[in-house]
Enzyme design. Structure first.
Site, PDB file in Angstrom:
ATOM      1  N   HIS A  65       0.871  -1.172   0.000  1.00 40.49           N
ATOM      2  CA  HIS A  65       0.000   0.000   0.000  1.00 40.49           C
ATOM      3  C   HIS A  65       0.912   1.227   0.000  1.00 40.49           C
ATOM      4  O   HIS A  65       1.992   1.225   0.594  1.00 40.49           O
ATOM      5  CB  HIS A  65      -0.932  -0.002   1.211  1.00 40.49           C
ATOM      6  CG  HIS A  65      -2.138  -0.863   1.014  1.00 40.49           C
ATOM      7  ND1 HIS A  65      -2.854  -1.403   2.057  1.00 40.49           N
ATOM      8  CD2 HIS A  65      -2.775  -1.267  -0.134  1.00 40.49           C
ATOM      9  CE1 HIS A  65      -3.881  -2.110   1.580  1.00 40.49           C
ATOM     10  NE2 HIS A  65      -3.847  -2.038   0.263  1.00 40.49           N
ATOM     11  N   ASP A  67       1.293   4.168   1.345  1.00 44.15           N
ATOM     12  CA  ASP A  67       1.901   4.857   2.490  1.00 44.15           C
ATOM     13  C   ASP A  67       3.035   4.053   3.105  1.00 44.15           C
ATOM     14  O   ASP A  67       3.730   4.553   3.996  1.00 44.15           O
ATOM     15  CB  ASP A  67       0.843   5.199   3.546  1.00 44.15           C
ATOM     16  CG  ASP A  67       0.002   4.012   3.988  1.00 44.15           C
ATOM     17  OD1 ASP A  67      -0.260   3.125   3.160  1.00 44.15           O
ATOM     18  OD2 ASP A  67      -0.403   3.974   5.166  1.00 44.15           O
ATOM     19  N   HIS A  68       3.256   2.841   2.627  1.00 40.38           N
ATOM     20  CA  HIS A  68       4.341   1.999   3.141  1.00 40.38           C
ATOM     21  C   HIS A  68       5.456   1.753   2.119  1.00 40.38           C
ATOM     22  O   HIS A  68       6.447   1.102   2.461  1.00 40.38           O
ATOM     23  CB  HIS A  68       3.781   0.653   3.608  1.00 40.38           C
ATOM     24  CG  HIS A  68       2.830   0.784   4.749  1.00 40.38           C
ATOM     25  ND1 HIS A  68       3.182   0.549   6.063  1.00 40.38           N
ATOM     26  CD2 HIS A  68       1.524   1.169   4.777  1.00 40.38           C
ATOM     27  CE1 HIS A  68       2.139   0.778   6.847  1.00 40.38           C
ATOM     28  NE2 HIS A  68       1.130   1.143   6.086  1.00 40.38           N
TER      29      HIS A  68
END
Length: 309
Positions: A65, A67-68
């Site tokens: 994802h 944001d990672h």
């Protein structure tokens, strides 16, 4: 002297805020400098902390994802720009290999860095390090996700008064540690007679997940647990639906797993006041609690040492 500490680059989930950068964490552990889940802006955040691309020895991604992982292109290109003189290992869920390849070559650059691509292919996979073992455990999230923990082998602490009593000095001490026993003046002295156990340190990193066995396996007896607490308990139903934890759930995991220092992070942008996470966690966990902030440094607690009985 070895250094073991966590450097927090960012603490936001999904979307950054005015106060919180996207995710990003660096673990300094002796000769390892591990970058976990570099979100957007991680390269710039490192400039504020003194961590450089040249320091990095490996990168661990829990899942793909944005944001990672959206900080990966810049980080990888910086490794080449700075001509990092050593191979840098890359760990990520094997099912996301296509995402990794796209991020690695997201734009044109001349790759000079040596990346050692070592995807995580199974729950419980272990990677041997000089200072311990890095283990990956499967988590519960809508896409393939792994958490990580670093475990130092158990050792022993030699007792000077016991060594003196048995007349063990100089190089003989090292031999006793290595072999486990020493024949001295017609008597065998064992390591157990002149030492006490020294449990190895444990670090655990748990990101996007609902409650599952993997969470507890990672957190077990961790000296330092870094764990997502995206939501407060008032949004527990939403957390379960989208595969996340609340502050209360994370705190209960820490309490039940014997965690010494708990770091809560990965906060939803819907919450402006981080003290609410502390208040909720304190209802369930009475150990050392840290509510993560961007650019914060958190020390790994000193080793647990058994007393000489």
């Amino acid at each position: 002297m070895s250094m073991r500490e966590l450097v927090v680059l960012g603490t936001a989930s999904q979307a950054p805020t005015r106060q919180r950068n996207h995710n990003g964490y660096v673990l300094r552990w002796d000769d390892e400098v591990i970058l976990f889940d570099p979100g957007e802006g991680s390269q710039r955040q490192m400039l504020h902390t003194g961590v450089t691309a040249t320091d990095l020895t490996r990168v661990c991604v829990t899942h793909f994802h944005g944001d990672h992982c959206l900080g990966l292109p810049g980080t990888i290109q910086r490794l080449s720009l700075d001509r990092v003189p050593r191979p840098v290992a890359m760990h990520f869920p094997a099912g996301g290999a296509e995402y990794f390849a796209r991020l690695r070559h997201a734009s044109s650059f001349y790759e000079t860095a040596e990346l050692r691509v070592e995807p995580i292919e199974a729950d419980g996979q272990r990677i041997a390090l000089r200072s311990g073992t890095l283990e990956a455990r499967r988590l519960r999230h809508p896409i393939e996700t792994y958490g990580y923990r670093l475990v130092e082998p158990d050792g022993c602490r030699m007792l000077p008064e016991k060594l003196a009593a048995y007349g063990v000095t100089g190089p003989a001490v090292g031999e006793l540690i290595r072999v486990g026993h020493l024949d001295l003046d017609g008597r065998r002295v064992t390591r157990d007679e002149v030492s006490v156990p020294r449990p190895g340190q444990r670090f655990a990193f748990v990101m996007d997940t609902g409650l599952c066995d993997g969470v507890y396996a990672l957190a077990e007896h961790a000296d330092l647990l870094v764990i997502e607490s995206t939501f407060l308990e008032s949004e527990a139903a939403l957390a379960a639906e989208v595969g996340h934890l609340t502050a209360a759930q994370a705190a209960r995991v820490a309490a039940e797993s014997g965690v010494r220092r708990l770091v809560l992070t990965h906060f939803s942008q819907r919450y402006a006041d981080a003290s609410r996470f502390a208040d909720e966690a304190r209802e369930h966990f009475d150990g050392e609690l840290v509510i993560a902030e961007d650019l914060l440094t958190v020390q790994v607690p000193a080793r647990r040492v058994a007393s000489a009985g």
